[in-house]
Scaffold this active site. Structure first.
Site, PDB file in Angstrom:
ATOM      1  N   CYS A   1       1.007  55.784  13.340  1.00 16.76           N
ATOM      2  CA  CYS A   1       1.634  56.204  12.078  1.00 16.76           C
ATOM      3  C   CYS A   1       3.146  56.309  12.215  1.00 16.76           C
ATOM      4  O   CYS A   1       3.665  56.644  13.274  1.00 16.76           O
ATOM      5  CB  CYS A   1       1.069  57.559  11.661  1.00 16.76           C
TER       6      CYS A   1
ATOM      7  N   HIS B   1     -22.061  36.412  39.559  1.00 19.03           N
ATOM      8  CA  HIS B   1     -22.828  37.654  39.483  1.00 19.03           C
ATOM      9  C   HIS B   1     -23.073  38.072  38.032  1.00 19.03           C
ATOM     10  O   HIS B   1     -23.156  39.266  37.741  1.00 19.03           O
ATOM     11  CB  HIS B   1     -22.113  38.764  40.259  1.00 19.03           C
TER      12      HIS B   1
ATOM     13  N   ARG C   1       4.212  48.847  14.061  1.00 22.36           N
ATOM     14  CA  ARG C   1       3.403  49.852  14.765  1.00 22.36           C
ATOM     15  C   ARG C   1       1.944  49.831  14.327  1.00 22.36           C
ATOM     16  O   ARG C   1       1.094  50.409  14.991  1.00 22.36           O
ATOM     17  CB  ARG C   1       4.009  51.245  14.527  1.00 22.36           C
TER      18      ARG C   1
ATOM     19  N   LYS D   1       0.958  49.903  17.735  1.00 18.43           N
ATOM     20  CA  LYS D   1       1.869  49.615  18.828  1.00 18.43           C
ATOM     21  C   LYS D   1       1.913  50.743  19.845  1.00 18.43           C
ATOM     22  O   LYS D   1       1.916  50.505  21.042  1.00 18.43           O
ATOM     23  CB  LYS D   1       3.273  49.368  18.272  1.00 18.43           C
TER      24      LYS D   1
ATOM     25  N   TRP E   1      -2.114  55.258   9.940  1.00 21.42           N
ATOM     26  CA  TRP E   1      -3.170  54.556  10.671  1.00 21.42           C
ATOM     27  C   TRP E   1      -4.350  55.521  10.696  1.00 21.42           C
ATOM     28  O   TRP E   1      -4.304  56.553  11.344  1.00 21.42           O
ATOM     29  CB  TRP E   1      -2.681  54.216  12.078  1.00 21.42           C
TER      30      TRP E   1
ATOM     31  N   GLU F   1      -5.382  40.225  31.366  1.00 21.70           N
ATOM     32  CA  GLU F   1      -4.320  40.268  30.364  1.00 21.70           C
ATOM     33  C   GLU F   1      -4.414  39.086  29.408  1.00 21.70           C
ATOM     34  O   GLU F   1      -4.220  39.222  28.195  1.00 21.70           O
ATOM     35  CB  GLU F   1      -2.956  40.303  31.064  1.00 21.70           C
TER      36      GLU F   1
ATOM     37  N   GLY G   1      -0.422  62.533  14.237  1.00 24.53           N
ATOM     38  CA  GLY G   1      -1.161  63.366  15.174  1.00 24.53           C
ATOM     39  C   GLY G   1      -2.534  63.709  14.649  1.00 24.53           C
ATOM     40  O   GLY G   1      -3.018  63.118  13.677  1.00 24.53           O
TER      41      GLY G   1
ATOM     42  N   GLU H   1      -6.792  40.405  21.044  1.00 21.52           N
ATOM     43  CA  GLU H   1      -5.951  41.217  20.164  1.00 21.52           C
ATOM     44  C   GLU H   1      -5.491  40.460  18.931  1.00 21.52           C
ATOM     45  O   GLU H   1      -5.485  41.021  17.832  1.00 21.52           O
ATOM     46  CB  GLU H   1      -4.718  41.711  20.937  1.00 21.52           C
TER      47      GLU H   1
END
Length: 618
Positions: free
Chosen positions: A2, A514, A27, A613, A74, A491, A101, A498
């Site tokens: 947020c 495996h 973000r 972000k 968010w 990565e 928060g 993403e």
């Protein structure tokens, strides 16, 4: 996560606030809103979706005022819709606030306030704060905010206005980033923001708030107070704060002609490595100088064990750091997910160094893990990008990566900068623990050569775009590597997930037999990290196993490799460097592959769905 922006001054706040929100779009968010104070009281405009929706709403129903707060949300509590969008108000519509928060005792407080006659209109935890402030308000907003915050459990970055105490914004912080902006060159405006990018076009003078600090903003003035002093005889006690100056400017958060921030940041990586190493490599001495670690120099020399803790992409950087530090300096290194470390009972014996890695320096889990380590007596250091961030301030020492602002949600240049910083750290440790000066000089030379080699790796972009076109409709990918290239496999898979929403997994190449080998068929592209190193022959065997089962192989190889040309479907060549630095170069084609696949699929590259972000909540 947020975003918060607030303004007090002489200008119309609304266009300034919307501009600030646009600077925070990277973000990640799902709704947006503004509240302004004017002669008619408080007026709100908010909606679900992108900031463009909010702009249309304001065009249809204009609003203005010279004091205002704004927010991009968010969603954590309540669906991402207009009702749950911030700002939130109290029963009387006299208090408006925005909040980053989580209020952990939201349910208890909501029940208590309902019994007192308060009526709730949203499903959010944040609305509880508006009603608490209404309940405690006695004519002074900062006193009401402070009294309300004593009743909550959780985290907050908060900006509040009240019709009953006009002309000011009250802000407060606990475990969620918040800073003040001070107008310059005669401008008496005051700002509050969760990220300096929101206000950088107007001022570079900032004050970073610490946990449990509260501030009062008025035109041309501000006051910072200690929230913990609310119960003292003299009331809230004043705190003197230092004004810092932001080193970078607005140009660094513009696209500069690139179609997306992510592509711009991929291409900035040669300079990113230059900036991360500038002034730190000592060629004659064959070592690195990291002045930010001077405060824990003795603990570094006594260290018998290092724990690196991080989340997401930073965790992958830490895994590469494990290989680098153990090989160079021969110190055992453990890499921990910060979200796991904070909730278990970790063994942290004496002479253990704990390093937290975070682009933003505000990652909630990483910060909590650092605090847990400090509570157990460990010396801590941070590897962060954002100057003045919480991890930078709360660790005993640290290394700034100097990557500059990274706007794309999927990290690229910040990741490379973190790995570079870890290479410098490993080199410094190694020289202090017996690595010869000749070996040190070889490493310095290899690190110094990385920027030019990255530029060469970037020159393969057209070839990579062609490969992306072939595989854009794939439903699954497998990424395989050995040694320090195993974290790069992780990565590469993460980048693809993403931004393209294609399922991808990374594994150590030998682990394919495996389990994952059961997935191999002509529909499963497999990306191999296959540089000419000590395990090259083993990777070749793994490639043959995939081809035998009909898999299509993309191989990242080093220049001069002729063996794999007839064994794989596609080769992507990168320059050869020291085997432990090779992951830095190998990251480039994987970033470009993910980027071009995502673009061809029509995905929102810079703002992938559901992602933020900086993750400042659990």
């Amino acid at each position: 996560m947020c975003g918060i922006v607030g303004y007090v001054g002489k200008r119309d706040a609304v266009p300034l606030l919307v501009e600030g929100l646009r600077r925070l779009e990277y973000r990640g968010y799902d709704s947006a809103g503004v509240a302004v104070q004017n002669g008619r009281g408080l007026e709100l405009r908010k909606c679900a979706g992108k900031i463009a929706n909010l702009e249309r709403l304001i065009d249809e129903s204009p609003v203005g005022g010279n004091i205002g707060i704004a927010h991009t949300r968010w969603a954590t509590h309540g669906a991402p819709n207009q009702t749950n969008a911030h700002p939130h108000t109290d029963c009387k519509q006299e208090v408006a606030l925005v909040h980053n928060g989580i209020i952990e005792n939201n349910d208890v407080l909501r029940a208590k306030l309902t019994e007192l006659g308060h009526v709730f209109s949203t499903d959010t935890d944040t609305e509880v704060l508006a009603h608490l402030i209404e309940e405690t308000f006695r004519g002074n907003l900062e006193q009401a905010v402070a009294a309300a915050l004593t009743q909550i459990e959780g985290t907050f970055g908060l900006a509040v206005m009240s019709q009953g105490d006009p002309g000011k914004i009250v802000v407060a912080r606990r475990s969620a980033p918040l800073l003040l902006g001070v107008g310059e060159n005669g401008d008496r405006a005051m700002w509050v923001a969760s990220d300096v990018a929101a206000i950088l076009g107007h001022t570079r003078q900032v004050i970073y708030l610490e946990d449990d600090e509260i501030a009062i903003l008025k035109e041309g003035e501000y006051e910072t107070l200690d929230l913990k002093s609310i119960g003292s005889p003299g009331g809230l006690q004043r705190i003197e704060k230092e004004i810092s100056r932001v080193a970078w400017d607005l140009e660094r958060i513009e696209r500069a002609g690139y179609p997306h921030f992510m592509l711009k940041e991929i291409h900035e990586q040669p300079n990113t490595v230059r900036d991360a190493t500038r002034g730190r490599l000592l060629e004659e001495e064959g070592t690195a100088r990291l002045g930010g670690l001077a405060e824990i120099s003795e603990q570094i020399d006594r260290a018998e064990r290092i724990i690196l803790t991080a989340c997401g992409t930073s965790w992958h950087a830490a895994l590469i750091g494990e290989y680098l530090i153990e090989e160079f300096a021969r110190i055992p290194v453990e890499v921990e997910y910060a979200s796991e470390l904070r909730y278990r009972n970790p063994v942290i014996p004496p002479n253990t160094l704990v390093g937290g890695i975070s682009q933003s320096g505000e990652t909630a889990d990483t910060l909590a893990a650092i605090r847990e380590a400090q509570s157990r007596g460990a010396a801590t250091f941070g590897i962060v990008n954002v100057v003045g961030s919480t991890i930078a301030r709360e660790t005993h020492a640290g290394v700034y990566t100097h990557a500059g602002p990274e706007i794309g949600v999927a990290s690229t240049k910040a990741f490379v900068a973190q790995v570079t910083a870890l290479a410098l750290f490993g080199l410094m440790l190694a020289r202090r623990r017996g690595l010869s000066i000749l070996e040190g000089r070889e490493l310095v030379k290899a690190i110094s050569g990385l920027p030019a080699q990255m530029e060469e790796a970037l020159s393969s972009e057209d070839h990579i775009r062609e490969i992306a076109a072939e595989f854009q409709d794939a439903r699954n990918f497998l990424y395989l590597g050995r040694g320090p290239n195993f974290p790069i496999a992780l990565e590469g898979a993460l980048k693809l997930k993403e931004i393209s929403y294609i399922h991808a997994e990374g594994y150590p190449a030998a682990e394919m037999k495996h389990g994952p080998i059961a997935l191999i068929d002509e529909e499963m592209p497999v990306v191999f990290l296959a540089p000419k190193d000590s395990v090259y022959s083993k990777v070749v065997l793994n490639i043959e196993e995939v081809k035998t089962r009909g898999g299509r192989v993309i191989a990242i190889v080093t220049n001069g490799d002729t063996e794999l040309a007839k064994k794989v479907d596609h080769l992507i060549r990168v320059p050869k460097t020291h085997p432990l630095l090779q992951p830095i170069l190998n990251a480039v084609p994987l970033q470009l592959l993910a980027y071009h696949i995502a673009v061809l699929r029509g995905c929102h590259v810079d703002q992938p769905r559901n992602l933020a972000k900086s993750v400042t909540v659990e």
